[in-house]
Design a protein around this motif. Structure first.
Motif, PDB file in Angstrom:
ATOM      1  N   LYS A 132      -0.127  -2.569   3.674  1.00 47.95           N
ATOM      2  CA  LYS A 132      -0.816  -2.972   2.447  1.00 47.95           C
ATOM      3  C   LYS A 132      -1.978  -3.877   2.847  1.00 47.95           C
ATOM      4  N   PRO A 133      -2.958  -4.078   1.970  1.00 49.27           N
ATOM      5  CA  PRO A 133      -4.117  -4.907   2.329  1.00 49.27           C
ATOM      6  C   PRO A 133      -3.742  -6.327   2.748  1.00 49.27           C
ATOM      7  N   GLY A 134      -2.629  -6.850   2.229  1.00 49.31           N
ATOM      8  CA  GLY A 134      -2.208  -8.193   2.600  1.00 49.31           C
ATOM      9  C   GLY A 134      -1.672  -8.298   4.008  1.00 49.31           C
ATOM     10  N   ASN A 135      -1.404  -7.158   4.651  1.00 52.11           N
ATOM     11  CA  ASN A 135      -0.919  -7.155   6.035  1.00 52.11           C
ATOM     12  C   ASN A 135      -1.970  -6.645   7.012  1.00 52.11           C
ATOM     13  N   VAL A 136      -3.223  -6.594   6.568  1.00 53.58           N
ATOM     14  CA  VAL A 136      -4.320  -6.117   7.418  1.00 53.58           C
ATOM     15  C   VAL A 136      -5.413  -7.178   7.460  1.00 53.58           C
ATOM     16  N   MET A 137      -5.799  -7.589   8.662  1.00 50.38           N
ATOM     17  CA  MET A 137      -6.878  -8.563   8.842  1.00 50.38           C
ATOM     18  C   MET A 137      -8.168  -7.832   9.223  1.00 50.38           C
ATOM     19  N   TYR A 174       2.294   0.003  -2.933  1.00 55.63           N
ATOM     20  CA  TYR A 174       2.030   0.752  -1.704  1.00 55.63           C
ATOM     21  C   TYR A 174       3.280   1.465  -1.191  1.00 55.63           C
ATOM     22  N   PHE A 175       4.344   1.487  -2.005  1.00 54.87           N
ATOM     23  CA  PHE A 175       5.577   2.162  -1.616  1.00 54.87           C
ATOM     24  C   PHE A 175       5.354   3.677  -1.545  1.00 54.87           C
ATOM     25  N   SER A 176       5.969   4.329  -0.575  1.00 58.40           N
ATOM     26  CA  SER A 176       6.026   5.791  -0.568  1.00 58.40           C
ATOM     27  C   SER A 176       7.113   6.231  -1.550  1.00 58.40           C
ATOM     28  N   PRO A 177       7.059   7.485  -2.037  1.00 57.33           N
ATOM     29  CA  PRO A 177       8.106   7.954  -2.963  1.00 57.33           C
ATOM     30  C   PRO A 177       9.502   7.821  -2.373  1.00 57.33           C
ATOM     31  N   GLU A 178       9.650   8.086  -1.061  1.00 58.60           N
ATOM     32  CA  GLU A 178      10.988   7.998  -0.479  1.00 58.60           C
ATOM     33  C   GLU A 178      11.481   6.548  -0.415  1.00 58.60           C
ATOM     34  N   GLN A 179      10.550   5.574  -0.230  1.00 58.95           N
ATOM     35  CA  GLN A 179      10.951   4.170  -0.296  1.00 58.95           C
ATOM     36  C   GLN A 179      11.371   3.802  -1.720  1.00 58.95           C
ATOM     37  N   ALA A 180      10.607   4.295  -2.701  1.00 62.02           N
ATOM     38  CA  ALA A 180      10.919   3.993  -4.094  1.00 62.02           C
ATOM     39  C   ALA A 180      12.280   4.534  -4.500  1.00 62.02           C
ATOM     40  N   VAL A 185      13.271   6.550   5.610  1.00 59.25           N
ATOM     41  CA  VAL A 185      11.832   6.745   5.787  1.00 59.25           C
ATOM     42  C   VAL A 185      11.508   6.943   7.264  1.00 59.25           C
ATOM     43  N   ASP A 186      10.352   7.573   7.511  1.00 51.99           N
ATOM     44  CA  ASP A 186       9.865   7.730   8.877  1.00 51.99           C
ATOM     45  C   ASP A 186       8.381   7.409   8.889  1.00 51.99           C
ATOM     46  N   ALA A 187       7.700   7.816   9.941  1.00 53.25           N
ATOM     47  CA  ALA A 187       6.299   7.451  10.111  1.00 53.25           C
ATOM     48  C   ALA A 187       5.427   7.937   8.948  1.00 53.25           C
ATOM     49  N   ARG A 188       5.826   9.021   8.273  1.00 54.02           N
ATOM     50  CA  ARG A 188       4.992   9.556   7.186  1.00 54.02           C
ATOM     51  C   ARG A 188       4.942   8.635   5.974  1.00 54.02           C
ATOM     52  N   ALA A 189       5.916   7.709   5.848  1.00 55.58           N
ATOM     53  CA  ALA A 189       5.854   6.710   4.776  1.00 55.58           C
ATOM     54  C   ALA A 189       4.680   5.767   5.023  1.00 55.58           C
ATOM     55  N   ASP A 190       4.428   5.408   6.288  1.00 51.83           N
ATOM     56  CA  ASP A 190       3.276   4.563   6.621  1.00 51.83           C
ATOM     57  C   ASP A 190       1.967   5.277   6.289  1.00 51.83           C
ATOM     58  N   LEU A 191       1.916   6.593   6.516  1.00 48.34           N
ATOM     59  CA  LEU A 191       0.691   7.348   6.227  1.00 48.34           C
ATOM     60  C   LEU A 191       0.434   7.399   4.721  1.00 48.34           C
ATOM     61  N   TYR A 192       1.508   7.510   3.917  1.00 54.00           N
ATOM     62  CA  TYR A 192       1.354   7.464   2.455  1.00 54.00           C
ATOM     63  C   TYR A 192       0.765   6.111   2.038  1.00 54.00           C
ATOM     64  N   SER A 193       1.330   5.028   2.558  1.00 55.94           N
ATOM     65  CA  SER A 193       0.848   3.690   2.198  1.00 55.94           C
ATOM     66  C   SER A 193      -0.605   3.512   2.620  1.00 55.94           C
ATOM     67  N   THR A 194      -0.975   4.070   3.780  1.00 55.64           N
ATOM     68  CA  THR A 194      -2.376   4.005   4.210  1.00 55.64           C
ATOM     69  C   THR A 194      -3.261   4.770   3.233  1.00 55.64           C
ATOM     70  N   GLY A 195      -2.760   5.888   2.716  1.00 56.52           N
ATOM     71  CA  GLY A 195      -3.508   6.629   1.703  1.00 56.52           C
ATOM     72  C   GLY A 195      -3.742   5.795   0.453  1.00 56.52           C
ATOM     73  N   VAL A 196      -2.742   5.002   0.055  1.00 55.50           N
ATOM     74  CA  VAL A 196      -2.905   4.116  -1.101  1.00 55.50           C
ATOM     75  C   VAL A 196      -3.974   3.070  -0.813  1.00 55.50           C
ATOM     76  N   VAL A 197      -3.950   2.490   0.406  1.00 54.96           N
ATOM     77  CA  VAL A 197      -4.952   1.489   0.779  1.00 54.96           C
ATOM     78  C   VAL A 197      -6.345   2.111   0.765  1.00 54.96           C
ATOM     79  N   LEU A 198      -6.488   3.332   1.303  1.00 52.77           N
ATOM     80  CA  LEU A 198      -7.784   4.015   1.295  1.00 52.77           C
ATOM     81  C   LEU A 198      -8.254   4.263  -0.140  1.00 52.77           C
TER      82      LEU A 198
END
Length: 553
Positions: A132-137, A174-180, A185-198
């Motif tokens: 999420k944006p709060g975890n990115v500098m 920024y949750f992925s559907p599988e987290q919700a 979850v696996d690496a694809r949950a991180d890619l979903y969250s990155t899509g939300v940030v983008l």
């Protein structure tokens, strides 16, 4: 430890100074409510240790993790877990987004930086879980640094509901559907969250918003997002396609790894933009028919059927044509009905020296044989494997059902022997190509191939297989492989004592050959401290030799 520089739902962050190595650091101290949970503290420590093994320019380094004891006013004590991290100067990506949407090139550059960090961490087996944006500098030179790797897992494993998790991590946006849904979850949950940030970088807002974390989580699971260009017309439509793919509800419809996501972003800025029809097709593929379009269609139909003030733009057909059409339909229906009633039934008009093969599929062979014999036919048993028909039951006959045959004709009855099984060959230690050939020879195929560092194996050597060698599986099944990368991960050991650095580099999970070299141009220290290393931090080939330089003047 100096002043506070940040605070969140999980921890407080302070500026600090490492007296041993003489450098500024950031110290993250776990909040007391979470520190009281012994299980959480254990997971927190293990995840911090996993994160500390990663060394990459786009990842905030974790130097140390530990636990102190704090005395309370009532005389009792409580543990205080902490993490010592690299101190990064800059500002949070969250603060950048609060200023409004950023241009497409800059948004893609930020997303690419996050994906570069994820590509490295996923290869090391670490899933972030809280991108999420709060975890990115964003550093002073506009580069990306991602922090808090692995720590969100300790939170997720300790929380049973979305509300509990978001109370600690801060948001469900920024949750992925599988987290919700509370699924693994696996690496694809991180890619979903990155899509939300983008999405948020491009539009200035998250794709899903609601009054509560549960409401937002529901939208992640079930709602179709607006395309970014519908909110910000300056966004290239090519980026719409990338964002929609990243936000797919089904993980298998998303980008399968960070490298694919990065490649799609690069192509979106340089390639041809898709048409609106192509975007609509992609939306339907990923999310189903557009619900807003369906609602508008229904509203239009209701208006056309109830609004008496609207005029037809075309006149209706002549009344004579209508009645002629009705008459023709009636004649056709009567003809079809007559034909159905007069066709011969099974068994009717069959010569006395012929028989109709009965339907015996799904029966046991014994019952099927009785049925055929009763019809003056001779059953012949033929065994055949089947994945759909139970063992001992009839798959089919030859000749087939309802075929007219002569009396006493032989009927082949194909009986299921059940699913054909085969043993998985021993694959550990083989090259990936040889393992694939061994699987093909026994009727199996290669499934997912996962890369993993192993200090004892060259690149492409199989470390493990699932199912393992010797296990029996159905013919045609897939076997997943874990294959060695031929590389190992090393840390930056400058500032360590030579003894400590040598111990770490020769450890079982690295197994490098360590050589030392004196530098007489600088004063000696006791014990000697590493001032340079011949191999840069990160991944290096297995069985490499590394030279450590220390002062000896």
């Amino acid at each position: 430890m100096d002043e506070s520089i940040g605070r969140g739902g999980m921890a407080s962050v302070y500026r600090g100074y490492d007296l041993t190595l003489g450098r500024d650091v950031a110290i993250k101290i776990l909040n007391p409510e979470l520190a009281r949970d012994a299980g959480f503290r254990t997971r927190f420590r293990l995840e911090a240790q996993a994160a500390s093994r990663m060394s990459h320019p786009t990842i905030v380094r974790v130097f140390d993790a530990g636990e102190e004891t704090e005395s309370l006013p009532d005389g009792t004590t409580q543990p205080v877990p902490y993490i010592v991290m690299e101190l990064v100067t800059g500002r949070l990506l969250k603060d950048v987004i609060e200023e409004g949407p950023v241009d497409a090139e800059r948004a893609v550059a930020y997303a690419d930086g996050i994906l570069e960090a994820l590509e490295y961490s996923h290869r090391a087996g670490v899933v972030h879980r809280d991108i999420k944006p709060g975890n990115v500098m964003v550093t002073a030179d506009d580069h990306i640094k991602v922090m808090d790797f692995g720590i969100a897992r300790a939170v997720s494993d300790s929380s049973s509901t979305v509300a509990e998790t978001t109370a600690i991590l801060g948001t469900a946006a920024y949750f992925s559907p599988e987290q919700a849904k509370g699924e693994p979850v696996d690496a694809r949950a991180d890619l979903y969250s990155t899509g939300v940030v983008l999405y948020e970088l491009l539009t200035g807002r998250a794709p899903f918003r609601g009054e509560s974390p549960v409401a937002v989580a529901y939208q992640h699971v079930s709602e179709t997002p607006l395309t970014p260009s519908e909110i910000n017309e300056e966004i290239p439509r090519a980026l719409d396609a990338v964002v929609l793919r990243a936000l797919a509800k089904d993980p298998y419809q998303r980008y399968q790894d960070a490298a694919s996501f990065r490649a799609a972003l690069t192509h979106a800025l340089t390639g041809k933009a898709p048409s609106r029809r192509q975007l609509g097709t992609l939306t339907s593929e990923l999310y189903g028919p557009n619900p807003r379009q369906a609602a508008e269609t229904a509203r239009s139909l209701r208006q056309l059927s109830t609004d008496t003030t609207m005029r037809r733009t075309q006149s209706g057909p002549p009344v004579a044509w209508v009645w002629a059409g009705v008459a023709i339909l009636a004649v056709l229906l009567i003809s079809v009905l007559f034909w159905v009633l007069t066709i011969p039934r099974g068994g009717e008009n069959v010569p006395s020296n012929s028989r109709i093969v009965p339907d015996v599929t799904g029966m046991t062979y014994e019952r099927a044989a009785e049925e055929l014999t009763a019809n003056d036919l001779v059953p012949v048993r033929v065994e055949e494997s089947s994945v759909t028909v139970a063992e001992g039951n009839v798959i089919r006959t030859d000749p087939g059902t309802d075929v007219s045959v002569e009396v006493n004709q032989q009927i082949k009855v194909y009986v299921s022997t059940g699913q054909e099984l085969v043993a998985v060959p021993a694959l550990t230690g083989l090259t990936q190509e040889t393992a694939a050939q061994a699987l093909e020879q026994v009727g199996l195929k290669v499934g997912t191939v996962t890369s993993r560092n192993d200090p004892a194996l060259d690149a492409g050597i199989v470390i493990a297989a699932d199912p393992a060698g010797g296990d029996e599986v159905a013919v045609g099944s897939s076997v997943d492989l874990v294959v060695a990368t031929g590389r190992v991960l090393i840390n930056d050991v400058t500032g360590y004592t030579v003894e400590a650095a040598t111990r770490e580099l020769e450890a079982p999970d690295t197994q490098l050959t360590v050589e030392t070299q004196e530098d007489t141009s600088c004063p000696a220290a006791t014990p000697p401290v590493v001032i340079a290393q011949s191999l840069a931090p990160g991944e290096v080939p297995v069985r490499s030799t590394i030279t450590l330089t220390y002062c000896a003047g």
